[in-house]
Design an enzyme around this catalytic site. Structure first.
Site, PDB file in Angstrom:
ATOM      1  N   GLY A   1      84.347  60.835  41.637  1.00 50.23           N
ATOM      2  CA  GLY A   1      84.674  62.488  41.621  1.00 50.23           C
ATOM      3  C   GLY A   1      85.572  62.788  40.294  1.00 50.23           C
ATOM      4  CG  PHE A   2      85.957  60.446  37.751  1.00 55.49           C
ATOM      5  CD1 PHE A   2      86.519  59.170  37.959  1.00 55.49           C
ATOM      6  CD2 PHE A   2      84.581  60.339  37.495  1.00 55.49           C
ATOM      7  CE1 PHE A   2      85.808  57.925  37.675  1.00 55.49           C
ATOM      8  CE2 PHE A   2      83.873  59.117  37.430  1.00 55.49           C
ATOM      9  CZ  PHE A   2      84.488  57.991  37.545  1.00 55.49           C
TER      10      PHE A   2
ATOM     11  N   GLY B   1      85.396  56.011  46.294  1.00 55.76           N
ATOM     12  CA  GLY B   1      84.796  54.654  45.859  1.00 55.76           C
ATOM     13  C   GLY B   1      86.001  53.930  45.425  1.00 55.76           C
TER      14      GLY B   1
ATOM     15  N   PRO C   1      94.780  44.039  46.173  1.00 55.21           N
ATOM     16  CG  PRO C   1      96.091  42.072  45.853  1.00 55.21           C
ATOM     17  CD  PRO C   1      95.490  42.645  46.936  1.00 55.21           C
TER      18      PRO C   1
ATOM     19  CD  GLU D   1      95.150  61.111  39.249  1.00 50.74           C
ATOM     20  OE1 GLU D   1      95.865  60.930  40.104  1.00 50.74           O
ATOM     21  OE2 GLU D   1      94.796  62.096  39.112  1.00 50.74           O
TER      22      GLU D   1
HETATM   23 MO1  MOS Z   1      92.472  63.070  40.610  1.00 49.21          MO
HETATM   24  S1  MOS Z   1      91.955  64.214  38.806  1.00 49.21           S
HETATM   25  O1  MOS Z   1      93.543  64.045  41.301  1.00 49.21           O
HETATM   26  O2  MOS Z   1      90.725  63.176  41.392  1.00 49.21           O
END
Ligand code: MOS
Length: 731
Positions: A231-232, A459, A625, A698
């Site tokens: 989704g990002f 994912g 990990p 992120e």
């Molecule tokens: Mo992230 S931009 O908070 O899916």
């Protein structure tokens, strides 16, 4: 510090493979667009072909008469939709709400038909006339940055007096989230309630917003999102197509599937907005920052609030008595921008870490050394102590792994035959977030367990990490633990965003597991149970067995026998975690890291490659990990795209994003991936939660673009301040 520790911590820190892996590789995992419901219709939106103006006429007669077409919904006949008073949605205006066109591709109608091809053909047959005005899709340029979001000391005066100064402007282009899985919604309405299969990073918010906009109570909406093809950030909040699918299902009394096209993804489902950032750094000759100013503009749509918070990490990164972060918006005729992986800090750290490199050059100082000299002892932005910050160690360990001491500082000084090597470094940071979370754990008579929580796995490994938490508490093997996610009928969970999911679920999952285990111990201690007469506090769970805590580790009675003796099929427990707001009042809680990048530059053929990256991340305790490293590696490859490839181009006349497909919008692929060496410091942050986990989705994308352009400068002597790097910049 006195913190509760795991009874059986074995499962924490294990590099387990994904428990959802077999379902994914066998095709058993059903993604949103895989759902086929009886009587289902296909919906296709009609998109505006202007970016600024007004609809003057819409003729759907011909389209409506085409074979298989059930409806053409537009402003003239659309069933009512409302605005949401609470919850998150970037494009707050309901679709088809007025005749004003504010960006290219804005939905002006939606067609529902028996087949996808019929719907596509009819959508093309809808005739729309416009009164068009010239759109403005230009980058932010001369707008003001009057809003101050962080300030200390007197940055302007200190800068004026600083012996060494850097004053540069950096820009980042519009980037579009290109998840492999397209946005999709399959909407079903039974006359009372909606079931929405949705590509959502946040089913609970999606339900709450959709319920308000559809005008029903939230108990009348169920949202399901079992698997996502990533989704990002593009799938965090609802987009207009979901509402179109839902109203079409309501109007027609048939399930409706709507999968937007790749082109629609570029104009109607969010993007990272264009940013323009002016950095002014002042330092003493021995490399001590005395002033840091970060003023940025974020491109915005006509109506919406989103801004790219480029200054998010700036106040805490470096020690300086004088600092100012200011911002402004540049409204354009573009669709609503939204969070894209590392919103704010990712473009922000491109600018900050580029400027730091420029300062190191001006000082003739090693850029690692410059960063070490300006490492703060506490968060000078808010005055709070850091819960856990090991940026120095990231820089030192990364330098060691990379071989940084062999760097020759001269531009183009490092050669391998006819190839020039460039070495660059950048730091990174991402704030720790937590959201309120409920979880339920059930232990079954067959010795298995199940955890349920309405968060999602986009994912990233959330299924697996949750199973590991249950396993850590009970000793039940991972392959006996099921995890239910992505369904609003489950206990409410957090969005899969902000790198917050793991830290959010830890307290709830552990508490729920303990409650369930306690229920099992009580059964064991009750009359007729294997430990009848023992106080249940003297019992514990290990390896899936209830035993006397004082007994040997392999002693005890399997959970199944305990439940069978009591004649119950299962026991369960509930857990809750909060937003960590009280902790945030006391500590500055963030993750940190350092990227070391090698680029190869072949001047004869103008070939530039990112050849090697060493990244060290201080992200708290890493519960898994393997999936964790995968997150950082993926972010680095995405960073290669950010630095060298990704750029959404708008046609200044039509306002259309013109490279709105995966042939023309280039994302980094395997062939672009450098050699990667990702490691974690793995210092648990027990202030943040008892597993010590912070979040890693992120941070890997923060700083990497600067590390790359810093390396490009080292190789070529060309400082690229406007992403992405173009070969023509280097010639
Ligand atoms: Mo992230 S931009 O908070 O899916």
């Amino acid at each position: 510090m006195d913190h509760p520790r795991f009874v059986h911590p074995d499962a924490i820190g294990q590099p387990s493979t994904r428990i959802d892996g077999p379902a994914k590789v066998s095709g058993a995992a059903r993604y949103t667009a895989d759902f086929m419901l009886p009587g289902m219709l296909y919906a296709v939106p009609v998109c505006a072909t202007i970016a600024h103006g007004r609809i003057t006429g819409l003729d759907a007669e011909a389209a409506r008469a085409m074979p298989g077409v059930h409806a053409v919904l537009h402003r003239g006949n659309r069933p009512s939709l409302y605005r949401a008073a609470s919850g998150s949605i970037d494009e707050a205006r309901p679709p088809l709400d007025d005749d004003t066109i504010r960006y290219y591709g804005q939905y002006v109608a939606v067609v529902a038909a028996d087949t996808l091809e019929q719907a596509q053909a009819a959508a093309r047959a809808v005739r729309v006339s416009y009164e068009a005005q010239a759109p403005d899709v230009s980058p932010p340029a001369d707008e003001d940055t009057p809003n101050i979001e962080s300030q200390r000391g007197d940055a302007a005066t200190a800068y004026a007096q600083a012996p060494v100064q850097v004053d540069e402007v950096y820009t980042t282009p519009v980037e579009t989230h290109n998840s492999m899985e397209l946005h999709a919604c399959v909407a079903e309405y039974d006359g009372q309630s909606y079931t929405l299969y949705e590509t959502s990073q946040g089913v609970v918010n999606h339900r709450d917003v959709m319920a308000q906009m559809l005008g029903v109570g939230k108990e009348s909406v169920r949202v399901i999102s079992h698997y996502l093809g990533s989704g990002f950030g593009g799938k965090l909040w609802p987009w207009p197509h979901s509402l179109l699918a839902a109203v079409a299902a309501r109007q027609l009394g048939r399930p409706v599937k709507l999968v937007i096209s790749r082109a629609m993804t570029f104009h109607s489902a969010g993007h990272r907005p264009h940013t323009r950032q002016r950095m002014r750094l002042g330092a003493t000759r021995d490399g001590k920052l005395v002033s840091l100013r970060h003023h940025y503009l974020s491109q915005a749509s006509q109506l919406d609030k989103y801004r790219e918070r480029c200054g998010e990490a700036t106040p805490r990164m470096y020690s300086t008595p004088n600092l100012q972060v200011g911002w402004g918006l540049a409204r354009r005729h573009v669709g609503a921008p939204t969070s894209m992986r590392g919103p704010g800090a990712v473009p922000g750290m491109y600018a900050l870490e580029s400027a730091m490199d420029e300062l190191a050059v001006a000082l003739q100082m090693d850029p690692v050394e410059l960063r070490l000299r300006n490492e703060p002892e506490h968060d000078e932005g808010n005055g709070l102590p850091f819960s856990s910050r090991h940026l120095r160690e990231c820089l030192r360990q990364g330098a060691e792994r990379f071989g940084w001491q062999r760097r020759q500082p001269g531009l183009g000084a490092m050669r391998q035959g006819d190839t020039v090597l460039g070495w660059g470094v950048a730091s990174c940071s991402w704030l720790a977030l937590r959201m309120p979370t409920d979880a339920r754990v059930t232990l079954y008579a067959d010795g298995s367990a199940r955890l349920d929580c309405a968060t999602q796995d986009i994912g990233t490994g959330t299924y697996t990490v949750l199973a590991q938490l249950v396993s850590a508490e009970t000793g039940i093997a991972l392959d006996r633990i099921q995890v239910g996610l992505g369904d609003t009928q489950l206990p409410p969970g957090p969005v899969s965003g902000g790198s917050a999911a793991t830290a959010s679920v830890v307290p709830a999952a552990l508490q729920a597991t303990r409650e369930a285990a306690r229920a099992a111990r009580r059964l064991a201690a009750q009359p007729g149970g294997p430990y009848a007469g023992k106080p249940d506090q003297e019992l514990s769970m290990h390896a899936g067995r209830v035993r006397l805590s004082a007994d040997r580790a392999d002693a005890g009675v399997p959970l199944g026998r305990v439940l069978a003796a009591a004649g119950v099929a299962s026991v369960s427990g509930e857990g809750h975690g909060d937003s960590g707001g009280a902790l945030k009042q006391q500590y500055s809680i963030n993750s940190y890291g350092a990227h070391f990048v090698e680029v190869t530059w072949h001047p004869a053929t103008a070939r530039l490659r990112v050849s090697r990256v060493v990244t060290v991340i201080d992200g708290g305790r890493i519960i898994n990990p393997r999936t964790g490293r995968n997150q950082i590696e993926g972010a680095i490859v995405m960073g290669v795209g950010m630095a060298m490839l990704e750029h959404t181009h708008y046609d200044s006349r039509s306002g259309a994003p013109v490279n709105s497909n995966l042939a023309d919008y280039i994302v980094a692929t395997h062939a672009d991936a450098p050699r990667l060496d990702v490691s974690f410091l793995d210092y648990p942050d027990y202030i943040w939660n008892e597993a010590g986990a912070r979040g890693i989705g992120e941070i890997g994308l923060a700083g990497i673009a600067a590390a790359i352009t810093n390396a490009v400068y080292h190789a070529t002597g060309v400082r690229v301040r406007d992403l992405p790097v173009r070969i023509e910049d280097l010639l």
